[in-house]
Write an enzyme that holds these catalytic residues in place. Structure first.
Site, PDB file in Angstrom:
ATOM      1  N   HIS A  56     -43.969  36.292  -7.299  1.00  0.00           N
ATOM      2  CA  HIS A  56     -43.080  36.097  -8.447  1.00  0.00           C
ATOM      3  C   HIS A  56     -42.453  37.417  -8.889  1.00  0.00           C
ATOM      4  O   HIS A  56     -41.941  37.505  -9.999  1.00  0.00           O
ATOM      5  CB  HIS A  56     -43.855  35.508  -9.623  1.00  0.00           C
ATOM      6  CG  HIS A  56     -44.507  34.195  -9.340  1.00  0.00           C
ATOM      7  ND1 HIS A  56     -43.782  33.078  -9.004  1.00  0.00           N
ATOM      8  CD2 HIS A  56     -45.814  33.825  -9.335  1.00  0.00           C
ATOM      9  CE1 HIS A  56     -44.631  32.054  -8.816  1.00  0.00           C
ATOM     10  NE2 HIS A  56     -45.861  32.487  -8.993  1.00  0.00           N
ATOM     11  N   HIS A 218     -43.543  27.192  -8.257  1.00  0.00           N
ATOM     12  CA  HIS A 218     -44.169  27.091  -6.933  1.00  0.00           C
ATOM     13  C   HIS A 218     -43.592  25.909  -6.188  1.00  0.00           C
ATOM     14  O   HIS A 218     -44.207  25.389  -5.272  1.00  0.00           O
ATOM     15  CB  HIS A 218     -45.678  26.939  -7.063  1.00  0.00           C
ATOM     16  CG  HIS A 218     -46.279  27.899  -8.037  1.00  0.00           C
ATOM     17  ND1 HIS A 218     -46.403  27.611  -9.363  1.00  0.00           N
ATOM     18  CD2 HIS A 218     -46.735  29.156  -7.859  1.00  0.00           C
ATOM     19  CE1 HIS A 218     -46.925  28.668  -9.990  1.00  0.00           C
ATOM     20  NE2 HIS A 218     -47.135  29.611  -9.101  1.00  0.00           N
TER      21      HIS A 218
END
Lengths: 332, 217
Positions: A56, A218
């Site tokens: 991320h 995700h």
């Protein structure tokens, strides 16, 4: 897929090595290989910790720095850090005044933080937590405790970090962090899938010509799959969901537009223009503006929009000076 | 009374670790249907480390379970690290002070492991998680013990309930964990955590059953 990696099972370790070499002024290694702390001498104040899965970037380690986060626990790609990592991060951040652990609402993070808090209590370290749940698409408003934490976490870290830097006690840091996330809402649109390097193939798909509204960080399913729309319509769809969730009318807000990894900055600014225009048309004034790749999902194409409703305190905390890989505020 | 020495049972730890490592692709494929497809990878990574750490030194079942627990808690994050890490740590601690395992000792051990997972994950039967295998398995063992069945028969009951519990997750809608985001779309596929739990319980039960029959290899 073509990637800039060595062993797909070692991307997290290998990337951390590069981060430490690139930013010795900001980040320092610790005894725990998956915990980094803010470089330089520790000042006496409440410690701020976060942590989360890798992939991320710049989240989560990119928000460690003066005025922000003191120590971070780093997980595998898209997986929560271990309980022992969070525990080690608490120890790094604690200076006897307690630790605020500010993280996102995911099953793994919740469990590992819960265990780490217990471990820290045995060391005599007091840890209080705030769990970000800003993603409006991940559950209905009446089940807000099931919502995921996404890019709004950055504003929570900024508010909590600034309050800690002001010298607030642990309750004060927690209160400011909670106020920030309680007034923050986010939503994303995904345009393509992403692949965990160790998996080798994507585990979800977004058909060419379609977009997934409300996609998770995700690849979690969103709330609608629609034909790809012009940016103006994307902005409208996202703002409609966010504004319906909190009454934003006639208020000042912070706006954060983040790419999900593979969408060009040019397009993020293009989208920001529409978001700004639409907000002003509703008498909502963007007071703080952030446009860039703040919280990504590997090489996913897409964008997230985050709004934070401001009061005097949040405005002051967002304005306070801070320095990190992901966010630098000169202060004013 | 059927008993097994913990020393003799030690190598069952290796059976469990090898079974999980071999099931990597299978578990990831199940997870890919509703989760992010990394369950097999994370589990295999953890149990590979377990195999490395146990090495060739002799160890008993308590030490073996402690190594699994420490490794999963210390090196495997996500949800499965803390859940299975606590499971094996608590089972290991339930064996403290014992040299042998019998029917009632096994039940106490399993209860301790289950309690750790319930406390941490807060899942209930029906949420489409590993609890849908673990709890009915423990209950089946308990019922069999209550009706006077011997250790081997109780293990057979546990094995059957684990398999049934796993299959039953197919018709459930996930209410916890990443798959819960799918809602109704999670129906129709097995739960990955339930699959790994069935594998672990089956491998454990098989190993103990072999020892009880006097055929440890």
């Amino acid at each position: 897929m073509n990637r800039v990696i060595n062993d797909p099972n070692q991307v997290t370790e290998d990337s951390l090595a590069g981060v430490l070499r690139a930013h010795p002024d900001l980040l320092t290694a610790t005894d725990h290989p998956r915990v980094l702390r803010c470089a330089g001498p520790a000042t006496s104040r409440v410690g701020v910790v976060t942590g989360g899965g890798s992939g991320h970037e710049p989240a989560f380690l990119g928000y460690v720095g003066p005025g922000l986060v003191d120590a971070v626990a780093v997980g595998e790609v898209f997986a929560s850090p271990t309980a022992k990592s969070f525990h080690a991060a608490f120890r790094e951040a604690d200076r006897g005044q307690g630790v605020a652990c500010l993280y996102g609402n995911y099953a793994g993070d919740n469990m590992n933080v819960k265990m780490a808090v217990k471990l820290a209590a045995k060391d005599g370290i007091q840890v209080e937590t705030v769990v970000a749940n800003d993603d409006v698409a991940s559950a209905p408003a009446d089940e807000a405790d099931r919502r995921r934490g996404v890019a709004g976490e950055i504003l929570m870290w900024k508010a909590g970090g600034a309050r800690a830097a002001e010298g607030a006690d642990l309750d004060g840091v927690i209160a400011a962090s909670r106020k920030a996330i309680d007034n923050t809402r986010s939503i994303g649109i995904g345009l393509s899938a992403c692949t965990i390097p160790a998996n080798g193939k994507p585990n979800f798909s977004i058909e060419t010509g379609t977009m997934e509204v409300g996609i998770g960080h995700h690849g979690e399913h969103g709330i609608a799959v629609l034909p790809v729309a012009p940016a103006r319509e994307m902005a409208g769809i996202m703002l409609e969901k966010i504004l319906a969730d909190l009454p934003f009318d006639g208020e000042e807000v912070a706006v954060l537009v983040s790419g999900l990894g593979a969408t060009p900055l040019m397009e993020l600014y293009l989208l920001y223009g529409h978001v700004d225009e639409m907000l002003r048309a509703r008498n909502v004034t963007p007071r703080h503006r952030f446009v860039g790749n703040y919280f990504t999902s590997l090489e996913m194409m897409g964008v997230s929009v985050t709004l934070c409703r401001l009061d005097g305190e949040l405005d002051r905390l967002l304005r306070a000076p801070a320095r990190s890989i992901g966010l630098t505020v000169a202060g004013s | 009374m059927q008993t097994i020495s913990l020393g003799d049972a030690g190598p069952i730890t290796l059976d469990i670790a090898r079974a999980v490592v071999e099931a990597q692709d299978h578990l990831s494929a199940i997870d890919a249907a509703t989760g992010d497809g990394d369950h097999g990878i994370n589990m295999a990574k953890g149990f590979r480390l377990v195999l490395e750490r146990l090495g060739d030194r002799p160890f008993d079942l308590r030490q073996g379970f402690a190594t699994i627990g420490d490794t999963l808690l210390g090196d495997i994050g996500g949800s499965m690290g803390p859940l299975y890490g606590s499971f094996f740590t608590e089972m290991s601690e339930a064996l403290n002070g014992r040299d042998t395992l019998d029917r009632d000792g096994f039940l106490a051990m399993l209860r301790a492991g289950e309690a750790a997972i319930v406390d941490l994950g807060e899942a209930k039967v029906g949420d489409k998680t590993l609890i849908d295998v673990l709890t009915p398995s423990r209950q089946a063992f308990e019922r069999a013990a209550g009706s006077g069945a011997d250790f081997a028969a109780c293990l057979a009951a546990l094995r059957g309930a684990a398999a049934d519990g796993l299959e039953a997750t197919r018709d459930l809608v996930a209410r916890l964990g990443r798959a819960s985001r799918l809602g109704e779309r999670s129906r129709g596929v097995l739960d990955a955590g339930a699959a790994s739990c069935e594998l672990i319980l089956r491998t454990l039960a098989d190993g103990l059953t072999r020892h009880l029959a006097g055929q440890p290899g």
